[in-house]
Design a protein around this motif. Structure first.
Motif, PDB file in Angstrom:
ATOM      1  N   ARG A 127     -31.507 -29.020  -2.201  1.00  0.00           N
ATOM      2  CA  ARG A 127     -31.467 -29.432  -0.806  1.00  0.00           C
ATOM      3  C   ARG A 127     -32.773 -29.096  -0.133  1.00  0.00           C
ATOM      4  O   ARG A 127     -33.485 -28.207  -0.581  1.00  0.00           O
ATOM      5  N   PRO A 128     -33.096 -29.784   0.961  1.00  0.00           N
ATOM      6  CA  PRO A 128     -34.369 -29.438   1.636  1.00  0.00           C
ATOM      7  C   PRO A 128     -34.347 -28.007   2.116  1.00  0.00           C
ATOM      8  O   PRO A 128     -33.291 -27.480   2.462  1.00  0.00           O
ATOM      9  N   ILE A 129     -35.521 -27.411   2.150  1.00  0.00           N
ATOM     10  CA  ILE A 129     -35.556 -26.013   2.580  1.00  0.00           C
ATOM     11  C   ILE A 129     -35.293 -25.938   4.071  1.00  0.00           C
ATOM     12  O   ILE A 129     -35.420 -26.907   4.794  1.00  0.00           O
ATOM     13  N   HIS A 130     -34.928 -24.757   4.503  1.00  0.00           N
ATOM     14  CA  HIS A 130     -34.595 -24.533   5.904  1.00  0.00           C
ATOM     15  C   HIS A 130     -33.445 -25.408   6.380  1.00  0.00           C
ATOM     16  O   HIS A 130     -33.314 -25.657   7.561  1.00  0.00           O
ATOM     17  N   SER A 131     -32.633 -25.874   5.461  1.00  0.00           N
ATOM     18  CA  SER A 131     -31.499 -26.678   5.926  1.00  0.00           C
ATOM     19  C   SER A 131     -30.436 -25.731   6.454  1.00  0.00           C
ATOM     20  O   SER A 131     -30.293 -24.611   5.984  1.00  0.00           O
ATOM     21  N   ARG A 132     -29.702 -26.210   7.435  1.00  0.00           N
ATOM     22  CA  ARG A 132     -28.576 -25.419   7.909  1.00  0.00           C
ATOM     23  C   ARG A 132     -27.460 -25.596   6.899  1.00  0.00           C
ATOM     24  O   ARG A 132     -27.057 -26.709   6.605  1.00  0.00           O
ATOM     25  N   LEU A 133     -26.969 -24.494   6.385  1.00  0.00           N
ATOM     26  CA  LEU A 133     -25.923 -24.598   5.385  1.00  0.00           C
ATOM     27  C   LEU A 133     -24.607 -24.915   6.062  1.00  0.00           C
ATOM     28  O   LEU A 133     -24.323 -24.450   7.151  1.00  0.00           O
ATOM     29  N   SER A 134     -23.821 -25.664   5.364  1.00  0.00           N
ATOM     30  CA  SER A 134     -22.504 -25.960   5.912  1.00  0.00           C
ATOM     31  C   SER A 134     -21.657 -24.704   5.805  1.00  0.00           C
ATOM     32  O   SER A 134     -21.612 -24.056   4.769  1.00  0.00           O
ATOM     33  N   VAL A 135     -21.006 -24.337   6.881  1.00  0.00           N
ATOM     34  CA  VAL A 135     -20.346 -23.039   6.933  1.00  0.00           C
ATOM     35  C   VAL A 135     -18.840 -23.184   6.960  1.00  0.00           C
ATOM     36  O   VAL A 135     -18.313 -24.157   7.460  1.00  0.00           O
ATOM     37  N   ILE A 136     -18.175 -22.181   6.419  1.00  0.00           N
ATOM     38  CA  ILE A 136     -16.735 -22.095   6.627  1.00  0.00           C
ATOM     39  C   ILE A 136     -16.548 -21.029   7.688  1.00  0.00           C
ATOM     40  O   ILE A 136     -16.799 -19.846   7.445  1.00  0.00           O
ATOM     41  N   ASN A 137     -16.133 -21.433   8.853  1.00  0.00           N
ATOM     42  CA  ASN A 137     -15.977 -20.457   9.914  1.00  0.00           C
ATOM     43  C   ASN A 137     -14.816 -19.518   9.657  1.00  0.00           C
ATOM     44  O   ASN A 137     -13.931 -19.798   8.869  1.00  0.00           O
ATOM     45  N   GLY A 138     -14.842 -18.409  10.366  1.00  0.00           N
ATOM     46  CA  GLY A 138     -13.701 -17.514  10.279  1.00  0.00           C
ATOM     47  C   GLY A 138     -13.780 -16.593   9.076  1.00  0.00           C
ATOM     48  O   GLY A 138     -14.803 -16.482   8.411  1.00  0.00           O
ATOM     49  N   ARG A 139     -12.691 -15.920   8.819  1.00  0.00           N
ATOM     50  CA  ARG A 139     -12.653 -14.928   7.753  1.00  0.00           C
ATOM     51  C   ARG A 139     -11.485 -15.181   6.823  1.00  0.00           C
ATOM     52  O   ARG A 139     -10.551 -15.892   7.188  1.00  0.00           O
ATOM     53  N   PRO A 140     -11.530 -14.587   5.636  1.00  0.00           N
ATOM     54  CA  PRO A 140     -10.420 -14.754   4.691  1.00  0.00           C
ATOM     55  C   PRO A 140      -9.098 -14.318   5.318  1.00  0.00           C
ATOM     56  O   PRO A 140      -9.091 -13.465   6.208  1.00  0.00           O
ATOM     57  N   PRO A 141      -7.996 -14.877   4.836  1.00  0.00           N
ATOM     58  CA  PRO A 141      -6.718 -14.645   5.509  1.00  0.00           C
ATOM     59  C   PRO A 141      -6.219 -13.229   5.328  1.00  0.00           C
ATOM     60  O   PRO A 141      -6.537 -12.553   4.367  1.00  0.00           O
TER      61      PRO A 141
END
Lengths: 351, 350, 317
Positions: B271-285
């Motif tokens: 992937r291009p550098i400095h890309s914003r990574l796709s995030v999983i918000n929140g925390r494990p259950p």
């Protein structure tokens, strides 16, 4: 591979941080010493992120700490904004600290478990006597928000009530509250879960933009370093192997070690060896730092090693044609496009 | 709910509806919830999940190591058709180390610091194969050489702290292989190691597995490791299996949103550098106070009302691809799933 | 390794000098004339002078100490102010008694503590654990003189099995010697036994939580192997340290036991000499005890290396 040489350094007045021939030596026992860092040089231009990557024992963490003089290096120069930190006394170094902050690997143990978040993040302001009680409180709340934490929900709590990722946010808030110019991050996401890593890496990018930070990003994970850095410095056993702009390094690594590192990343397999053949893994073990190999330190594991490698330590010289790509190797994978003399110092003369 | 395990022939490992829970001050912690999976001889099953997914507890309960530590276990674990859950302790001990062996994550803490490395390898053979000490020692040297340790005759007398991380893990592997087990459980075998050593160790495991025709379960949080080394992949979240498919199928066509989100949030080198990574918000259950409905719903970008009300079952799409989601990412899969639910076109496009 | 031993030896010397010098120093502390104090309120002027002469109290403290030290290393610890006999002789006669008590006391304490600790650690929270916990606490909290008196009451007076006191040297009669030793040894060993059990149990519980124990289980090893071969050694460090410390305390603790049972050991010699203001003997006995203490603890240091290979000074570096 030897990391000697300063061919890759840019103009001194352009750099915010400039390290020259850094040596850090530790005492292993009565009369044996370990050179964790054996003469490395690097520089960082304002607004740039330099990724410092390597495996255990390469000296990257030690380098990070030596830059902030914790503890001061055995020899070499560390220039911050033109001033050599190694020549300053403790009090003078201390005065620089607000501008040059360090973020550590284990966020949970970096926080005092007896202090509340407000105390932790506000402590730098107290120490440096910035602002008033009231303005400090406001600034703490603002900084916490900036790192993605809700002040109302966090100010009065203690570190043990937070997850690893949240603790790292608190550490980042603490580091940023003095509005530093430069951040040195020592494996900031290594101890975090994958999904949390992504959150923190994004946060760091945001903070970099917002505060105009210059960063040195130390990590062992190449993919992480790749995402975050403009320039990458690869280290091995206390020396620098290769320095290049990120895309160049990954697209065409010049040093056999870099190549081996890239080949070892599981994910990369499919895309680099589309024919499905098993890529070669890097053989052998890391040599003992108490007794490193003569000449090029990587030669014991290098598939391209020859007699010369044992006798003469290679120095950094230009590779490729991108302009900012340097390698310390007698038989690199990518030679300089231009004639060698135009790019750097002559090969003779090791350190 | 579980989906039936396919195949008429006895699998090497057959886990059926395994649940493990612990009593904690806050209440009952459900670490593993109704997990079913199979492993066949010569094949590798990869289990992928983050901390709190239950993958390590799963491995340990297959070995029967959780009950002595406060875990209560229900469900069935069959090794070569033989049920091992209900075995008396002595028989269980006969199987451990002999037919099924385990590798732990951190070789520094899984080797006894005060015993010589050779001793730690030899004692399994003395115990299980009836070797004499001398025979076992000889064999230990051979094993060390097989796992790629140079000068094995000298190394065999070393203590763990005298070896590097990579070598220690090789010793751990030698211990596991000593009695020629049929099944090997590797719990994060390379997480604590450098990336170049990691590659060597994974290579070693693959070679040994091939030579000995063992079944292997490879547990990790690293998708890259699992992708390149497993035949089948199981994704765990919140103690449950949320997706299961052959590795090729899973990488091509992840159906459960958690799987795709996980794959997207890992920084890769293409992937291009400095890309914003796709995030999983929140925390494990929270595994004590579990969310009602789908465990991933609180963090899922595609969650609907139904997701928080009902726990989706593990449904099967074509090609032996199982997923646990009301609104999976693959449109064709919902068509198959609808056969079970008799609901039309509710799928929310990906 | 040699370097290490030399360092330990120097340490030993340093401690001995410090301890014995401090004792010497004590003479200079009381207000008034130390010779007068030592000679006693009824002493004549001549006697006081004799004391001053014998102890060289007119010299500066450092010189006095160096004189003493010079004599001490040749085995001359001076003569008792009370009996005028060489101190070294009294010590030589009485040391074996105390040594036997201390050694047997330690052995007995360990004999109880180690199995009890293993058992309790293996089955925490169960009856065995509770039982050993309670008994350990009882043992730790019982003062040795009460225990001693109780033992005498039961076993000597009521049951008549064992003598109420007195000592028969080992060289004379083994059986009688042991019969004389049993009760005092029990009284001496009670508190250490309780301490050792608590300590070892707690360390073993922590060890049993370690990953390498789970690994041992995963290898199919049985509980006995795991407890004895895999967990005992890594759990013994605190216990070893404690044994070293207790050895010294036992010599002091032996004072009470020796007094109650009327045993001719150096604990009693020390207490009697203090009572008689026999400073010379006191200084000599303290020196011997200090030597014993340092030797025992150096030995414990070496034992660490035996038990824990990580601590060993590696020849290869």
């Amino acid at each position: 591979m030897a990391g000697s040489g300063t061919a890759h350094l840019r103009d001194a007045d352009r750099a915010l941080i400039r390290v020259e021939d850094l040596v850090v030596r530790f005492r292993a026992s009565r009369n044996r010493y370990v050179q964790a860092v054996s003469g490395i040089s690097l520089d960082v231009i304002p607004g740039e992120t330099v990724g410092l990557v390597g495996e255990s024992g390469c000296g990257k963490s030690t380098t990070g700490r030596a830059i902030v003089q914790l503890p001061p290096p055995t020899s070499g120069r560390v220039l911050y904004d033109g001033v050599d930190l190694t020549t300053l006394d403790a009090k003078q170094v201390r005065a620089i600290r607000p501008e040059l902050q360090l973020i550590y690997q284990d966020p949970i143990s970096s926080l005092d478990p007896h202090m509340t978040v407000e105390q932790i993040v506000g402590e730098p302001l107290d120490i440096w006597k910035r602002g008033t009680q009231a303005s400090r409180r406001v600034l703490v709340a603002e900084t916490l928000e900036a790192v993605g934490l809700d002040p109302k929900a966090t100010l009065d709590k203690r570190p043990r009530e937070f997850s690893g990722g949240q603790c790292q946010r608190i550490c980042i808030a603490r580091a940023l509250i003095l509005e530093p110019k430069a951040l040195i991050l020592d494996e900031p996401v290594s101890s975090l879960d994958v999904s949390v890593q992504a959150q923190i890496l994004n946060l760091l990018e945001d903070m970099k933009d917002r505060y105009g930070l210059t960063m040195i990003f130390i990590a062992h994970d190449l993919a992480v370093v790749r995402n975050a850095s403009d320039v990458v410095v690869v280290m091995y056993l206390g020396k620098v192997c290769e320095v290049a702009a990120t895309e160049d390094l990954f697209a065409s690594p010049a040093h056999p070690y870099t190549d081996g590192l890239l080949a070892s990343i599981p994910q990369l397999r499919a895309s680099r060896n589309g024919n499905g053949s098993q890529p070669r893994t890097l053989a052998g073990e890391l040599p003992s730092p108490l007794d490193p190999p003569s000449g090029c330190r990587f030669r014991t594991r290098c598939p391209r090693a020859a007699g010369r490698c044992a006798e003469e330590e290679p120095t950094l010289r230009a590779a490729g044609d991108s302009g900012h790509h340097f390698v310390a190797c007698h038989f690199p994978l990518v030679e300089a496009a231009l004639a060698p003399t135009a790019a750097g110092p002559a090969v003779a003369g090791s350190e | 709910m579980t989906s039936a395990n396919p195949g008429s022939a006895a699998h090497l490992l057959d886990v059926e509806d395994l649940s493990v829970s612990f009593t904690t001050p806050r209440g009952r912690l459900h670490a593993v919830d109704g997990v079913s999976l199979t492993v066949d001889e010569g094949k590798t099953l990869g289990i992928v999940g983050e901390s709190g997914s239950g993958k390590s507890v799963l491995a340990r309960s297959i070995m029967g190591l959780t009950e002595g530590r406060g875990g209560s276990v229900s469900g069935r674990v069959r090794l070569n058709g033989r049920e091992i859950q209900s075995l008396p302790p002595r028989e269980l001990r006969d199987i451990r180390g002999r037919e099924v062996a385990m590798i732990f994550q951190d070789p520094m803490s899984s080797l006894n610091p005060v015993l010589r490395v050779g001793r730690q390898i030899a004692e399994t053979m003395v115990r299980h194969l009836g070797f004499s000490k001398a025979q076992a020692n000889e064999r230990a040297v051979e094993l060390l050489s097989q796992v790629g340790i140079p000068s094995p005759e000298r190394r065999v007398r070393d203590y763990p702290h005298q070896l590097s991380g990579g070598m220690r893990q090789r010793v751990v592997i030698a211990i596991a292989l000593a009695c020629e087990p049929r099944l090997l459980l590797a719990d994060e075998p390379t997480t604590a190691l450098d990336v170049t050593v990691q590659a060597q160790i994974l290579e070693l495991l693959a070679t040994q597995q091939q030579q000995r025709k063992m079944g292997m379960v490879l547990i990790t949080h690293d998708f890259g490791v699992v992708a390149s080394r497993s035949d089948e992949i199981v994704v765990m979240y919140g103690g449950q299996v949320v997706e299961r498919a052959s590795s090729r199928e899973l990488l091509r066509n992840p159906m459960m949103p958690y799987t795709s989100a996980l794959m997207r949030s890992i920084p890769t080198v293409d992937r291009p550098i400095h890309s914003r990574l796709s995030v999983i918000n929140g925390r494990p259950p929270d595994l004590v106070a579990r969310p009602s409905g789908c465990r991933f719903a609180p963090r899922c970008p595609k969650a609907q009302a139904r997701c928080t009300e009902e726990v989706p079952p593990l449904a099967e799409a074509s090609g032996n691809h199982h997923y646990r989601c009301w609104f999976p990412d693959d449109a064709s899969a919902t068509a198959v799933a609808m056969g079970q639910e008799a609901e039309a076109g509710a799928a929310d496009g990906g | 390794m040699a370097h290490y031993l030399v360092r330990r030896f120097l340490y030993l010397i340093a401690v001995l000098v410090a301890v014995t010098f401090t004792v010497s120093l004590m003479l200079s502390l009381p207000a008034g004339d130390p010779a007068q104090v030592l000679a006693g309120p009824e002493a004549s002027a001549a006697q006081v002078d004799a004391v001053r002469e014998a102890l060289r109290l007119d010299r500066p403290v450092v010189e006095r100490y160096i004189d003493w030290l010079g004599d001490a290393v040749t085995g001359d610890l001076g003569n008792s102010l009370r009996t005028n006999e060489p101190v070294i002789d009294s010590i030589r006669d009485r040391l074996p008694v105390t040594l036997e008590l201390v050694i047997l006391g330690q052995l007995l304490a360990l004999l109880f503590a180690v199995p009890a600790a293993i058992f309790a650690a293996y089955r925490p929270g169960r009856p065995a654990d509770a039982a050993t916990t309670v008994s350990s606490f009882l043992m730790i909290s019982s003062p040795s003189f009460i225990v001693a008196l109780l033992l005498i009451r039961i076993f000597s007076v009521e049951l008549g099995w064992l003598p109420t006191g007195g000592w028969v040297p080992l060289s004379e009669n083994l059986g009688d010697n042991l019969r004389a030793a049993i009760l005092p040894v029990i009284a001496l060993a009670l508190e250490p036994a309780g301490i050792y059990q608590r300590l070892l149990r707690s360390d073993m519980r922590r060890t049993l939580d370690e990953d390498y124990i789970m690994m041992a289980e995963a290898k199919g090893l049985g509980p006995r192997t795991i407890l004895l071969r895999h967990s005992l050694r890594p759990s013994s460090f605190s216990l070893l340290t404690m044994i070293g410390i207790v050895s010294a305390r036992m010599v002091g603790g032996s004072v009470i036991v020796e007094t109650i049972f009327g045993l001719p050991g150096i604990g009693r010699l020390l207490i009697d000499s203090i009572g008689f203001r026999d400073f010379v003997t006191v200084q000599g006995v303290v020196a011997v005890i200090a030597v014993a203490y340092v030797v025992v603890n150096s030995f414990v240091d070496v034992l660490y290396g035996v038990v824990d290979p990580r601590v060993r000074v590696d020849a290869a570096g």
